[in-house]
Structures are given as structure tokens and as C-alpha cells.
Design an enzyme around this catalytic site. Sequence first.
Site, PDB file in Angstrom:
ATOM      1  N   ARG A  70       0.839  -1.191   0.000  1.00  0.00           N
ATOM      2  CA  ARG A  70       0.000   0.000   0.000  1.00  0.00           C
ATOM      3  C   ARG A  70       0.880   1.249   0.000  1.00  0.00           C
ATOM      4  O   ARG A  70       2.009   1.235   0.485  1.00  0.00           O
ATOM      5  CB  ARG A  70      -0.904   0.013   1.244  1.00  0.00           C
ATOM      6  CG  ARG A  70      -2.090  -0.947   1.142  1.00  0.00           C
ATOM      7  CD  ARG A  70      -2.980  -0.841   2.365  1.00  0.00           C
ATOM      8  NE  ARG A  70      -2.313  -1.318   3.550  1.00  0.00           N
ATOM      9  CZ  ARG A  70      -1.742  -0.561   4.469  1.00  0.00           C
ATOM     10  NH1 ARG A  70      -1.777   0.750   4.370  1.00  0.00           N
ATOM     11  NH2 ARG A  70      -1.132  -1.079   5.501  1.00  0.00           N
ATOM     12  N   TYR A 198      -1.611  -3.646  -6.829  1.00  0.00           N
ATOM     13  CA  TYR A 198      -1.347  -4.403  -5.612  1.00  0.00           C
ATOM     14  C   TYR A 198      -2.438  -4.315  -4.555  1.00  0.00           C
ATOM     15  O   TYR A 198      -2.886  -3.216  -4.216  1.00  0.00           O
ATOM     16  CB  TYR A 198      -0.015  -3.949  -4.971  1.00  0.00           C
ATOM     17  CG  TYR A 198       0.414  -4.925  -3.909  1.00  0.00           C
ATOM     18  CD1 TYR A 198       1.141  -6.063  -4.243  1.00  0.00           C
ATOM     19  CD2 TYR A 198       0.044  -4.753  -2.579  1.00  0.00           C
ATOM     20  CE1 TYR A 198       1.486  -6.992  -3.290  1.00  0.00           C
ATOM     21  CE2 TYR A 198       0.386  -5.677  -1.620  1.00  0.00           C
ATOM     22  CZ  TYR A 198       1.114  -6.801  -1.979  1.00  0.00           C
ATOM     23  OH  TYR A 198       1.435  -7.712  -1.022  1.00  0.00           O
ATOM     24  N   LYS A 207      -9.656  -2.487   1.603  1.00  0.00           N
ATOM     25  CA  LYS A 207      -9.374  -1.344   2.471  1.00  0.00           C
ATOM     26  C   LYS A 207     -10.143  -0.100   2.027  1.00  0.00           C
ATOM     27  O   LYS A 207     -10.627   0.679   2.845  1.00  0.00           O
ATOM     28  CB  LYS A 207      -7.860  -1.063   2.527  1.00  0.00           C
ATOM     29  CG  LYS A 207      -7.058  -2.238   3.109  1.00  0.00           C
ATOM     30  CD  LYS A 207      -7.500  -2.542   4.509  1.00  0.00           C
ATOM     31  CE  LYS A 207      -7.029  -3.858   5.078  1.00  0.00           C
ATOM     32  NZ  LYS A 207      -5.647  -4.074   5.342  1.00  0.00           N
ATOM     33  N   HIS A 227     -10.424  -2.513  11.464  1.00  0.00           N
ATOM     34  CA  HIS A 227      -9.328  -3.346  10.964  1.00  0.00           C
ATOM     35  C   HIS A 227      -9.064  -4.445  12.000  1.00  0.00           C
ATOM     36  O   HIS A 227      -8.078  -4.411  12.724  1.00  0.00           O
ATOM     37  CB  HIS A 227      -8.093  -2.456  10.770  1.00  0.00           C
ATOM     38  CG  HIS A 227      -6.961  -3.097  10.023  1.00  0.00           C
ATOM     39  ND1 HIS A 227      -5.664  -2.642  10.116  1.00  0.00           N
ATOM     40  CD2 HIS A 227      -6.926  -4.134   9.147  1.00  0.00           C
ATOM     41  CE1 HIS A 227      -4.878  -3.374   9.338  1.00  0.00           C
ATOM     42  NE2 HIS A 227      -5.618  -4.281   8.743  1.00  0.00           N
ATOM     43  N   SER A 249      -1.219  -3.552  10.307  1.00  0.00           N
ATOM     44  CA  SER A 249      -0.857  -4.446   9.212  1.00  0.00           C
ATOM     45  C   SER A 249       0.403  -5.238   9.562  1.00  0.00           C
ATOM     46  O   SER A 249       1.370  -4.676  10.082  1.00  0.00           O
ATOM     47  CB  SER A 249      -0.621  -3.635   7.946  1.00  0.00           C
ATOM     48  OG  SER A 249      -1.797  -2.910   7.630  1.00  0.00           O
ATOM     49  N   CYS A 251       0.892  -7.442  11.849  1.00  0.00           N
ATOM     50  CA  CYS A 251       1.151  -7.560  13.285  1.00  0.00           C
ATOM     51  C   CYS A 251       0.381  -8.714  13.924  1.00  0.00           C
ATOM     52  O   CYS A 251       0.212  -8.752  15.144  1.00  0.00           O
ATOM     53  CB  CYS A 251       0.837  -6.250  14.003  1.00  0.00           C
ATOM     54  SG  CYS A 251       1.989  -4.935  13.574  1.00  0.00           S
ATOM     55  N   ASP A 278      -9.161  -9.879   8.955  1.00  0.00           N
ATOM     56  CA  ASP A 278      -8.644  -8.533   8.648  1.00  0.00           C
ATOM     57  C   ASP A 278      -9.646  -7.410   8.898  1.00  0.00           C
ATOM     58  O   ASP A 278      -9.250  -6.332   9.320  1.00  0.00           O
ATOM     59  CB  ASP A 278      -8.191  -8.481   7.177  1.00  0.00           C
ATOM     60  CG  ASP A 278      -7.271  -7.302   6.878  1.00  0.00           C
ATOM     61  OD1 ASP A 278      -6.278  -7.127   7.610  1.00  0.00           O
ATOM     62  OD2 ASP A 278      -7.552  -6.543   5.931  1.00  0.00           O
ATOM     63  N   ARG A 366       2.195 -12.249  -0.465  1.00  0.00           N
ATOM     64  CA  ARG A 366       0.902 -12.646   0.109  1.00  0.00           C
ATOM     65  C   ARG A 366       0.287 -13.830  -0.616  1.00  0.00           C
ATOM     66  O   ARG A 366       0.671 -14.169  -1.732  1.00  0.00           O
ATOM     67  CB  ARG A 366      -0.073 -11.459   0.035  1.00  0.00           C
ATOM     68  CG  ARG A 366       0.449 -10.234   0.790  1.00  0.00           C
ATOM     69  CD  ARG A 366      -0.585  -9.557   1.607  1.00  0.00           C
ATOM     70  NE  ARG A 366      -0.004  -8.550   2.487  1.00  0.00           N
ATOM     71  CZ  ARG A 366      -0.517  -8.234   3.673  1.00  0.00           C
ATOM     72  NH1 ARG A 366      -1.590  -8.836   4.113  1.00  0.00           N
ATOM     73  NH2 ARG A 366       0.063  -7.302   4.422  1.00  0.00           N
TER      74      ARG A 366
HETATM   75  P1  GTP Z   1      -2.244  -7.723   7.469  1.00  0.00           P
HETATM   76  O1  GTP Z   1      -2.765  -8.787   6.546  1.00  0.00           O
HETATM   77  O2  GTP Z   1      -1.171  -6.898   6.841  1.00  0.00           O
HETATM   78  O3  GTP Z   1      -3.316  -6.857   8.025  1.00  0.00           O
HETATM   79  O4  GTP Z   1      -1.428  -8.474   8.648  1.00  0.00           O
HETATM   80  P2  GTP Z   1      -1.864  -9.353   9.912  1.00  0.00           P
HETATM   81  O5  GTP Z   1      -2.164  -8.460  11.053  1.00  0.00           O
HETATM   82  O6  GTP Z   1      -2.897 -10.341   9.531  1.00  0.00           O
HETATM   83  O7  GTP Z   1      -0.503 -10.110  10.286  1.00  0.00           O
HETATM   84  P3  GTP Z   1      -0.103 -11.658  10.181  1.00  0.00           P
HETATM   85  O8  GTP Z   1      -0.939 -12.533  11.063  1.00  0.00           O
HETATM   86  O9  GTP Z   1      -0.020 -12.029   8.756  1.00  0.00           O
HETATM   87  O10 GTP Z   1       1.359 -11.632  10.810  1.00  0.00           O
HETATM   88  C1  GTP Z   1       2.387 -10.825  10.279  1.00  0.00           C
HETATM   89  C2  GTP Z   1       3.727 -11.257  10.796  1.00  0.00           C
HETATM   90  O11 GTP Z   1       3.741 -11.279  12.235  1.00  0.00           O
HETATM   91  C3  GTP Z   1       4.109 -12.668  10.352  1.00  0.00           C
HETATM   92  O12 GTP Z   1       5.455 -12.663   9.922  1.00  0.00           O
HETATM   93  C4  GTP Z   1       3.933 -13.490  11.585  1.00  0.00           C
HETATM   94  O13 GTP Z   1       4.802 -14.594  11.600  1.00  0.00           O
HETATM   95  C5  GTP Z   1       4.214 -12.514  12.725  1.00  0.00           C
HETATM   96  N1  GTP Z   1       3.438 -12.883  13.945  1.00  0.00           N
HETATM   97  C6  GTP Z   1       2.114 -13.148  14.007  1.00  0.00           C
HETATM   98  N2  GTP Z   1       1.750 -13.526  15.259  1.00  0.00           N
HETATM   99  C7  GTP Z   1       2.867 -13.478  16.015  1.00  0.00           C
HETATM  100  C8  GTP Z   1       3.141 -13.746  17.401  1.00  0.00           C
HETATM  101  O14 GTP Z   1       2.271 -14.109  18.205  1.00  0.00           O
HETATM  102  N3  GTP Z   1       4.441 -13.572  17.814  1.00  0.00           N
HETATM  103  C9  GTP Z   1       5.422 -13.172  16.955  1.00  0.00           C
HETATM  104  N4  GTP Z   1       6.650 -13.020  17.432  1.00  0.00           N
HETATM  105  N5  GTP Z   1       5.203 -12.919  15.638  1.00  0.00           N
HETATM  106  C10 GTP Z   1       3.949 -13.062  15.175  1.00  0.00           C
HETATM  107  C1  SPV Z   2      -2.878  -4.567   5.243  1.00  0.00           C
HETATM  108  O1  SPV Z   2      -1.900  -3.947   4.811  1.00  0.00           O
HETATM  109  O2  SPV Z   2      -3.406  -4.301   6.361  1.00  0.00           O
HETATM  110  C2  SPV Z   2      -3.433  -5.690   4.454  1.00  0.00           C
HETATM  111  C3  SPV Z   2      -2.946  -5.897   3.089  1.00  0.00           C
HETATM  112  O3  SPV Z   2      -4.318  -6.383   4.938  1.00  0.00           O
HETATM  113  S1  SPV Z   2      -3.624  -4.818   1.917  1.00  0.00           S
HETATM  114  O4  SPV Z   2      -4.812  -5.446   1.349  1.00  0.00           O
HETATM  115  O5  SPV Z   2      -2.634  -4.598   0.870  1.00  0.00           O
HETATM  116  O6  SPV Z   2      -4.011  -3.578   2.546  1.00  0.00           O
HETATM  117 MN    MN Z   3      -4.840  -5.676   7.084  1.00  0.00          MN
END
Ligand code: GTP
Ligand code: SPV
Ligand code: MN
Length: 586
Positions: A70, A198, A207, A227, A249, A251, A278, A366
Site C-alpha cells: 500500500r 497491488y 481497504k 481493521h 498491518s 502484526c 482482517d 501474500r
Molecule cells: P495484514 O494482513 O497486513 O493486516 O497483517 P496481519 O495483522 O494479519 O498479520 P499476520 O498474522 O499475517 O502476521 C504478520 C507477521 O507477524 C508474520 O510474519 C507473523 O509470523 C508474525 N506474527 C504473528 N503472530 C505473532 C506472534 O504471536 N508472535 C510473533 N513473534 N510474531 C507473530
Molecule cells: C494490510 O496492509 O493491512 C493488508 C494488506 O491487509 S492490503 O490489502 O494490501 O491492505
Molecule cells: Mn490488514
Amino acid sequence: MSSKLESLQRWVDEVAALTRPAKIHWCDGSDAEYRQLVQQMLQTGDLIELNQETHPGCYLHRSSPSDVARVEHLTFVCTRDEQDAGPNNHWMAPAAAHAKMDALFDGCMEGRTMYVIPYCMGPIDSPLARCGVEITDSPYVVANMRTMTRMGAAAQARIEREGTFVKGLHSTGELDPERRFIMHFPEELTIKSYGSGYGGNALLGKKCHALRIASFQAKSEGWLAEHMLIVGIENPKGETHYVAAAFPSACGKTNLAMLIPPEGYRKNGWKVWTVGDDICWMRPGADGRLYAINPEAGYFGVAPGTSDATNPNALTTIARDTIFTNVAVTADNQPWWEGLPGKPVTDWQGRPYDPSNGPAAHPNSRFTVSARQCPTWSPRAEDSQGVPISAIVFGGRRPSLVPLVFEARDWAHGVLIGAAMGSETTAAATGAVGVLRRDSMAMKPFAGYHYGDYFRHWLSFDKPGAKLPKIFHVNWFRKGEDGRFLWPGYGDNLRVLEWMIDRVEGRAKGRQTPIGTVPSDGELKLDGLALDRRTVDTLLDVDHAGWSDELAAIGEYLHSFGERLPDELHAEQQRIANALKTAEAA
Ligand code: GTP
Ligand code: SPV
Ligand code: MN
């Protein structure tokens, strides 16, 4: 297709007159249509076939190397009054923004097919769901929208019935970062996006619609567009509590939404049900509780770090019928990213893998996959009334200071905790990574209006008759002196969720601190974990001096929203700052 809504047909005609496509295709969402699109993209190179024995129905898309995330600096909220967009958004006057965008769209689809995508965000018969139409010249966008939304004939029928829809116009243009803008016109329920193919820039249901436009609508209609993931936690007695959690994002939302309980919990009969990973739309039900739906039908999840150790559920989910974007490839043509066993031979840009070029998979690479493929997919994801929310969780990447978990004493305190959220930036947006920034409710890039008004809207849910969820804050990302995470995270996060549910049900007493309630000795079940006493103490410690500084920083941040900031939030900030002073003096 006959009996098209006049306003829809008129808009499609206008867009066609401006963009001048060679062909117009109305998407019906059928399997045949999808297969045809895939065949076409395999021929043009937009998709690359992956190993069909190990990954049936899986394809790889490589985006332009300068189009991988983004672009917040190119994303605008174009309200009539600049004040309404707030200091949290970039603003442009609507007339100027339309003129700028229409000049870019002029003739941009010459020789190409224009796709008209009717879609529904949320279960197709849900009163909480909302519809939109995205016009795009990208078949990749069509394929992704088919997985991420309820796209096609049923959505179009609902649009014809209701007569209203969000208008989203998108073109990949030249993929030139200098000619790239993502514009929102919330007062016109309109989105115009140019120059990126993207994710959040291009899949306009996600979003742009489900957060920026929807949050604006939700403010005047009395609901919330957030979110947040939505997850159901079923205890051994068969009772399920639904939790909604906002993390910025990259996290941990997808990971928490799909977590697999630690072994001891599994044996005892704990189960986890994935409703969404999400986005969460919620509103008060007749009984005063908040009810939530996941407006999406698929996951657009972060690939790197997804492994058997961290998220085995996701690995199973993406073993078939998945589009991968910007991952690496192994010698036998399987998708690969950092965290998986095996070796990459080709990197995300299609070059022979060379570690001196950086990671093999792009850090924001992704997968796009249907939610129903997830082994823990909750049938309640299709519930048109949504699921009742017992707890709301805020959290971010905080290497120091912020404890593993603490609880707000009431709703207003919870809103302050959400407003004060901070997190280190990630690869999900372009720009520096690892910089601490405030990201209120994980909505900094997504709130479609002034944050001061947004906080006021949140506060307004606390009214007579409301049975609001408890609000918590978590931090899975606290680091030790050696730079390693102190908390094991992932599946073990269920231990923290269990404590929250114990608080909701009045079983855990907790320990009061100036910043909120933390688990008291022994309340967090840590059996089977190799955590020493000192680590646990550090994870749950509230450092009064450090928090005093934090509260001062929060006060300054709140101040930046000027007169629109609700007084209650200033008062909460003051109350906690004073409690910390008293505690420090003691
Ligand atoms: P968006 O799709 O961008 O909104 O991201 P998201 O909030 O869904 O994050 P996602 O669950 O994909 O995790 C992103 C990164 O954080 C990955 O590399 C995970 O491995 C890491 N991660 C997720 N949960 C944990 C956790 O409990 N501990 C640690 N250390 N890392 C974590
Ligand atoms: C984020 O960045 O929080 C996502 C991926 O979930 S995107 O759809 O590119 O915004
Ligand atoms: Mn997201």
C-alpha cells in the site's frame, strides 16, 4: 444480463466513454469465468503455474517491483471540508481530485478489456452487508476479488434491489509510482485508484470500501467498520466466546484468527473458530451486545513467517486453489518464503536467488485464498446477524514497556487505549520499517474521516442498555536484552485469550495497576512453557516511570487532533497520568 439498474448502467457507460476499452465484460463470478481468466493470464504471463501435484490450482503473480505494498503517501480522502478528513489523512479537494484522476483515466483502457465486478461485502443476505461495483482493467484484480468478496450475479441482484452501491474505478495504468493515486470520495461513495495493481491499492472492496468508505458510512449509521480479526474460542464445555482484535498491518491478525491451541488445551477440548482475519463490521443488536460480521470471503495474508510451527492452519488452507503474489519458487516449482523448509531457486522478481539481493520472497508477499478452505473456518462466518463480541483487543509491535496483556477498566478507558496504540511499522506499506508510530485502533491508514470524530463515535456506543465487550491490550512483541521475543506467541496466545474470557466471566480477579488490570500471580496458565519466572515478571510488569513518559507522549498525540478530540479522552489520559504519579511517589 437484463434489467440493469439505470444508475449502474449509466456509470458504466460514462466510464467506458472516458477509458475507451476494446471490450466490456460483466463478471458473473462463475467457475467457468474464473477458469477462462486464469487461462488468459497464463498466456500473458500475469500468472505462472506452480507445481500442480503439490499445489493444485495454485498460481504465482509477480507484481511490478515498485508496486508491492500500500502507498499511504498517495492515498487521499477527498471530503468537501478539509477538516472532515482530519490530520490523520491526506486530503485533496473533490473537484481537483476528480480532475486529476479523470485525466489519468482518459483513454487508459484502449485495446484492453474493462471488467465490471458487482460484489457484496458480507453474507449476501445480511442486513449488515454492503455492496459495491469495481470497474478494472486488471484480470488479476478480478480473480482476487472473486476470492475476497461475494462477487457476481447474486451481488448484482442485491444492488438492483437496493439501488445503491459503492462505485470503485481502477486501472493499473502504467504502474508508474509517479502516476499513482488512491482517492476516496466518501460523500459520493466513490473510489478512484490508478497506477497500482497491488492488494489494498487495487482490490477496492477491501481497504478502500470496507474500511475507508465504510467507516465514514458507519459513523452516521451507528456502526463500526474496523481493521480487526474475528475469532471464536470454544472452551471444553462447548461455550464459544467471540473476540475481535485490531493489530496494525502485518502484526498478527491472520495468525491469531487461525491459531491452533497448545497441545494441553487441545487435549482438554479447546477449539478455535475463524470468522475473519482482517476486517470487522459490528453494530449493537437488540440485546445491547455488539454483533460482528466479516465483510470478506477470503484471506489476503502475509506469506513470510507462515510455517508449520507458526500457523499450520494457514499452510493447510493455501495448499490448493491459491494465488500467491511475490513469493519465491523452489527447484520443483513450489511456492517458497522465509520460514519454510526447502530452498528457493528463483526470487520474487523472477531472478535466480542470490542472498545479496535480499530475501527470496518479498517481505509483503501474500496469498489469496477462499476463507472456506481454512480447517477452522467458522460456519458462523455466514450468519447474517453476525456473532456477539465478548472482548475487543488492541495490540501492536512494542519491543519494550508494554505488558503482554492489560485490561481497560471501562469503555472510555478502552477507547483511550485504542486511540493510544503504537506499533513499529512493517513492510505492508511502503516506507521505513521498524519505526514506532501511533496507529489508533490500527486504523491510521484506513479511517475515512477525522480521528477526533472517530474517537467520539467509538465513545458514543457507551449508552444506557448497551452490553459492551470488555477491552484489552496485548503485546506479543516484547523483546529481551538479547533482542529476542520474550513471549512464544502464536498458538500460545490462547493462554492470554483464556485469561480474557475468565475476566469476562468473572472468574479471574486480576491485579489493578495505574494503566489497567493485569493477570495476578498464577492466573495466566503457563504450564508446558519454558518461561522462567523473571521473563514472566518482565512480561507483566508495569514500569511506572516508563509509563509516565508514555502517557506524556500520548497526551501530545491526542493534542494533535485539536478541538475535535472528545474531552473524555483528555480526561482519561489525565486520570492515568495522575495515577502513575501517585504510584511513583508511593
Ligand atoms: P495484514 O494482513 O497486513 O493486516 O497483517 P496481519 O495483522 O494479519 O498479520 P499476520 O498474522 O499475517 O502476521 C504478520 C507477521 O507477524 C508474520 O510474519 C507473523 O509470523 C508474525 N506474527 C504473528 N503472530 C505473532 C506472534 O504471536 N508472535 C510473533 N513473534 N510474531 C507473530
Ligand atoms: C494490510 O496492509 O493491512 C493488508 C494488506 O491487509 S492490503 O490489502 O494490501 O491492505
Ligand atoms: Mn490488514
